[in-house]
Every structure is written in C-alpha cells, then in structure tokens.
Design an enzyme around this catalytic site. Structure first.
Site, short mmCIF file in Angstrom:
data_model
loop_
_atom_site.label_atom_id
_atom_site.label_comp_id
_atom_site.label_asym_id
_atom_site.label_seq_id
_atom_site.Cartn_x
_atom_site.Cartn_y
_atom_site.Cartn_z
N ASP A 197 -10.69 1.16 10.87
CA ASP A 197 -9.85 1.91 11.52
C ASP A 197 -10.90 2.67 12.58
O ASP A 197 -11.88 3.02 12.75
CB ASP A 197 -9.66 3.37 10.17
CG ASP A 197 -8.57 2.61 9.91
OD1 ASP A 197 -8.16 2.14 9.77
OD2 ASP A 197 -8.23 3.59 8.55
N ASP A 199 -11.51 6.21 12.96
CA ASP A 199 -11.45 7.82 12.75
C ASP A 199 -13.18 7.21 11.74
O ASP A 199 -12.92 8.73 11.39
CB ASP A 199 -10.76 8.37 12.59
CG ASP A 199 -9.51 7.28 11.68
OD1 ASP A 199 -10.02 6.59 10.94
OD2 ASP A 199 -8.41 8.49 11.44
N TRP A 259 2.68 4.62 9.20
CA TRP A 259 1.69 4.91 8.87
C TRP A 259 1.79 4.84 7.03
O TRP A 259 3.17 4.69 6.09
CB TRP A 259 1.19 6.66 8.45
CG TRP A 259 -0.12 6.51 7.71
CD1 TRP A 259 -1.17 6.77 8.30
CD2 TRP A 259 0.09 6.74 6.44
NE1 TRP A 259 -2.83 6.92 7.13
CE2 TRP A 259 -1.93 6.74 6.07
CE3 TRP A 259 0.60 6.91 5.51
CZ2 TRP A 259 -2.12 7.14 4.84
CZ3 TRP A 259 -0.21 7.45 4.42
CH2 TRP A 259 -1.17 7.48 4.15
N GLU A 262 -0.11 -0.92 4.45
CA GLU A 262 -0.34 -2.30 4.65
C GLU A 262 -1.45 -2.15 4.49
O GLU A 262 -2.04 -4.01 3.50
CB GLU A 262 -0.90 -2.38 6.56
CG GLU A 262 -1.94 -1.72 6.90
CD GLU A 262 -1.72 -0.34 6.74
OE1 GLU A 262 -0.75 0.02 5.98
OE2 GLU A 262 -2.83 -0.11 6.77
N ASP A 263 -2.29 -1.57 3.81
CA ASP A 263 -3.77 -1.61 2.65
C ASP A 263 -3.05 -2.25 1.65
O ASP A 263 -4.20 -3.16 1.15
CB ASP A 263 -4.48 -0.40 3.13
CG ASP A 263 -4.14 0.67 3.12
OD1 ASP A 263 -2.79 0.12 2.57
OD2 ASP A 263 -4.86 1.95 2.74
N MET A 289 -14.74 10.82 8.35
CA MET A 289 -13.46 11.01 9.30
C MET A 289 -13.48 12.24 10.56
O MET A 289 -13.78 13.15 10.65
CB MET A 289 -12.63 10.79 8.28
CG MET A 289 -11.49 10.56 8.88
SD MET A 289 -10.00 10.13 7.45
CE MET A 289 -8.54 10.45 8.50
N HIS A 292 -8.07 14.71 12.74
CA HIS A 292 -7.34 14.42 14.14
C HIS A 292 -5.58 14.13 13.29
O HIS A 292 -5.59 14.64 12.04
CB HIS A 292 -7.35 12.64 14.69
CG HIS A 292 -6.86 11.79 13.48
ND1 HIS A 292 -5.61 11.13 13.07
CD2 HIS A 292 -8.01 10.84 13.02
CE1 HIS A 292 -5.55 10.76 12.11
NE2 HIS A 292 -7.10 10.42 11.91
N ARG A 294 -2.15 13.95 12.67
CA ARG A 294 -1.42 12.69 12.98
C ARG A 294 -0.62 12.44 14.22
O ARG A 294 -0.03 13.10 14.96
CB ARG A 294 -0.32 12.37 11.99
CG ARG A 294 0.83 10.97 12.06
CD ARG A 294 1.40 11.03 10.57
NE ARG A 294 0.96 11.15 9.14
CZ ARG A 294 -0.31 10.98 9.06
NH1 ARG A 294 -0.53 9.10 9.32
NH2 ARG A 294 -0.66 11.45 7.86
C1 BGC Z 1 -1.20 4.55 1.54
C2 BGC Z 1 -2.20 3.69 2.00
C3 BGC Z 1 -3.07 5.05 2.69
C4 BGC Z 1 -3.57 5.69 1.03
C5 BGC Z 1 -4.03 6.80 1.89
C6 BGC Z 1 -1.29 4.99 0.43
O1 BGC Z 1 -0.63 5.78 -0.46
O2 BGC Z 1 0.31 3.53 1.17
O3 BGC Z 1 -1.52 2.95 2.93
O4 BGC Z 1 -4.64 4.06 2.82
O5 BGC Z 1 -2.48 6.15 0.54
O6 BGC Z 1 -4.53 7.60 2.09
#
Ligand code: BGC
Length: 346
Positions: A197, A199, A259, A262-263, A289, A292, A294
């Site tokens: 990322d 940031d 947002w 995906e992770d 971090m 910032h 959104r």
């Molecule tokens: C989201 C993730 C995010 C995590 C932390 C989760 O609810 O699905 O993408 O990284 O929260 O913020």
C-alpha cells in the site's frame, strides 16, 4: 677397496663414460619431474630443448593474459550475508512538507530506473515491490523516501513498480497488483513480490522484504490501530509472496472494485492451497500510516461479503489467468517504473 674396486679396474676413458652416463640420467630425471616435456604429446616429434622453450613461453603468455584479465574484471562477488550488517533497527521516520522528489533522487544515487543491486555482494533475493496508485503523489514521495534506503540496507536486488490506474473509474487495488506482477516479469524473473500500500511506511528495517517458504504478511501493527493485528485473518497492507506462490493461487481476484475485501479473498486462496501465513515478530512488523481521507473513486465495496462467499468456486477462473488490461505507458523514472494501465470498469 671393496665397493669401489670394480671401478678402479676400468680404464680412464671408461670412467669418463660412466660419469657421462650418470650425468645424463640425472638430467633425464630432472626433466621428468619438471613435468613439462612429458605432458606434451609432441615429445617425440621435437627435441626436448625446443619443447621446453615453447612451453615456457606459452606459460609466460598465459600468465600475462590472466594477470591483465584479473586487472580488467572485478573480483567475483560473494553472496550477501544472512543478516545485513547495514541494518539499523527501529527508525525515526520523517514526513517533511518540504521534501522534494529531486532530494529523494539525489539521496539514492545507486538506484537506476527504480532498480538497485548491492555493489559489494550478490543479493540473496531479487524482489519486485508493487505499489498500486492513483492521485496519492505526496504519500508516494514519503514512501519512496523511506523505502529506497530501507531496501538498500537489506542488501536486496530490487525494483519498485508503481501501477497507476488510468481514468476515473472505481479503484481496483487487486487488479492493479495482478498487472504489476505480469508487467514486472517482462523485465526480469523476480523471485519475490511485495504487494505494498502507498500509505504504509515500515518503521523497522529488520522487517525483511524477502519471501519465505510460505506467504508472508508484513503488517502486524500500525500506529493508527495501536500496533495490533486488526483481526486474526488480516492479510492486507503489505504482503510478500514468491513468484510461484502467487501463481499457484492464480493471483488476486479482478472483481473487487472499491475499498475492501480483496486482501481477504487472497487469504482464502492461500488457505485453499494449504499454505500458512507467516508474520515477523510484532515489535518489528510495525508501520506508520500516513493520514488521509477516503479517496473519491475508492468507496467502500458493499458487495465484498457476497464476493468472498464465492472465492472457493471462482478462484481458478478469476485471477492472473483472466486479467485483461491495456498498458497505456511504461515510464522508467529514476526512482520507479511507472506503469499506467487501463483496467476497465466494474
Ligand atoms: C476488509 C479488508 C481490510 C480490513 C482492514 C476488512 O473488512 O475486507 O479489505 O483490509 O477490513 O481494514
């Protein structure tokens, strides 16, 4: 006279003859031990004297060529040590408003087109750092300012790729990272990929940006969350996977626009392959971090829970093997390779 008596009986001429024979055998013995005449297959086609002269000359010429070659070529590099002697541990980070791109360039003279190779030893890994990006120039500058010296202290062969999403459709971090992986491999066969990322700035250079036998999650804590893991399965922010590990899970899903999610999807892919996520110790895996708001164009993805429910069914068809995009430009800037890409819209 005992032992010498037979010699005494021989004539004077005979004695000279025996002496000459003795002398010749000693010479022959010495020649055998020098090894040079015997080694040559041409021993019987030339006199020993000419052979010795030729060989000696050849040895001299060879030694001279070797010596001049030695002067021309740098000494072979040894592998960098397991632990770099340049590491400093916890770092004092700075986010000066006055920081300029040209300052970061002049602080990193060893970096060419975003790539660096340690000068004194052979790096243990070749690592591509992939940063998805859109309109976060200040964050990118702070990250480059810290990350370049950080990676150099780790004695890595590395290159930084910034993958810019063209246009103003909703942001898609995961697809940009898939593009980064595919594009970086066109330059070099990187063995390790760091998905980063823009940031998040690492606080401790013992947090090594190298890959392991299992995927690695490098952000255990960050300032904004009291340096605690956000939740048990959290796999966001900064992760490290080998080229093969990422290929094995078919990369990220391309379907997460906006947002979040995906992770978590990547974590499910990793778990489906029975891989185990590794993390460095909490006192090392710390990040700051950069604050910032959104971004517009990166609104929360309200569909993410539904998408996460179908990962197991779709991961084979949705990922690296289905990532379609149009590369608009690849600019080799001093501090990073800037890949601008049209990845379509939701
Ligand atoms: C989201 C993730 C995010 C995590 C932390 C989760 O609810 O699905 O993408 O990284 O929260 O913020």
């Amino acid at each position: 006279m005992g032992f010498f008596s037979p010699l005494c009986k021989i004539s004077r001429r005979g004695k000279y003859f025996v002496l000459l024979l003795l002398l010749l055998s000693v010479l022959a013995w010495i020649a055998t031990f020098s090894g040079e005449t015997v080694k040559s297959g041409r021993f019987f086609s030339a006199t020993p004297q000419t052979l010795i002269k030729e060989d000696t000359l050849r040895v001299k010429v060879n030694t001279w060529t070797e010596a001049t070659n030695l002067l021309k070529t740098p000494p072979p590099k040894v592998e960098c040590p397991q632990e770099s002697p340049l590491l400093q541990g916890a770092l004092k980070l700075s986010f000066e408003a006055s920081l300029k791109l040209k300052d970061v360039v002049s602080d990193n003279k060893g970096v060419t087109e975003g790539e660096y190779t340690p000068p004194d030893c052979t790096a243990r890994q070749s690592v591509a750092i992939l940063i998805p990006h859109r309109s976060r120039e200040r964050h990118l500058l702070y990250l480059l300012h810290h990350l370049h010296p950080f990676l150099q202290r780790q004695q890595l062969h590395y290159a930084i790729y910034v993958i810019q999403q063209a246009g103003d459709a909703t942001f898609n971090r995961a697809k940009l990272l898939n593009v980064g992986y595919l594009e970086a491999l066109k330059d070099y066969s990187w063995e390790c990929f760091i998905f980063h990322d823009v940031d998040l700035v690492p606080e401790n250079d013992h947090n090594l940006y190298v890959c392991d036998k299992q995927p690695k999650h490098l952000v255990v804590g960050r300032n904004a969350t009291g340096y605690k893991l956000r939740y048990k399965g959290y796999f966001g922010g900064v992760t490290a996977m080998t080229r093969e590990q990422f290929l094995q899970v078919n990369g990220f899903s391309n379907t997460y626009w906006g947002w979040g999610g995906e992770d978590d999807d990547l974590r499910i892919r990793v778990e489906l392959q029975k891989m185990k996520i590794l993390r460095p110790p909490a006192d090392v895996a710390r990040y700051t971090m950069v604050f910032h708001k959104r971004d517009s164009g990166n609104e929360i993805n309200k569909d993410r829970m539904r998408l996460l429910g179908r990962t197991q069914q779709v991961w084979r068809k949705d990922g690296l093997n289905s990532c379609s995009y149009k590369t608009m430009s690849v600019e080799r800037l001093p501090l990073y390779v800037n890949v601008t890409v049209d990845i379509g819209k939701p």
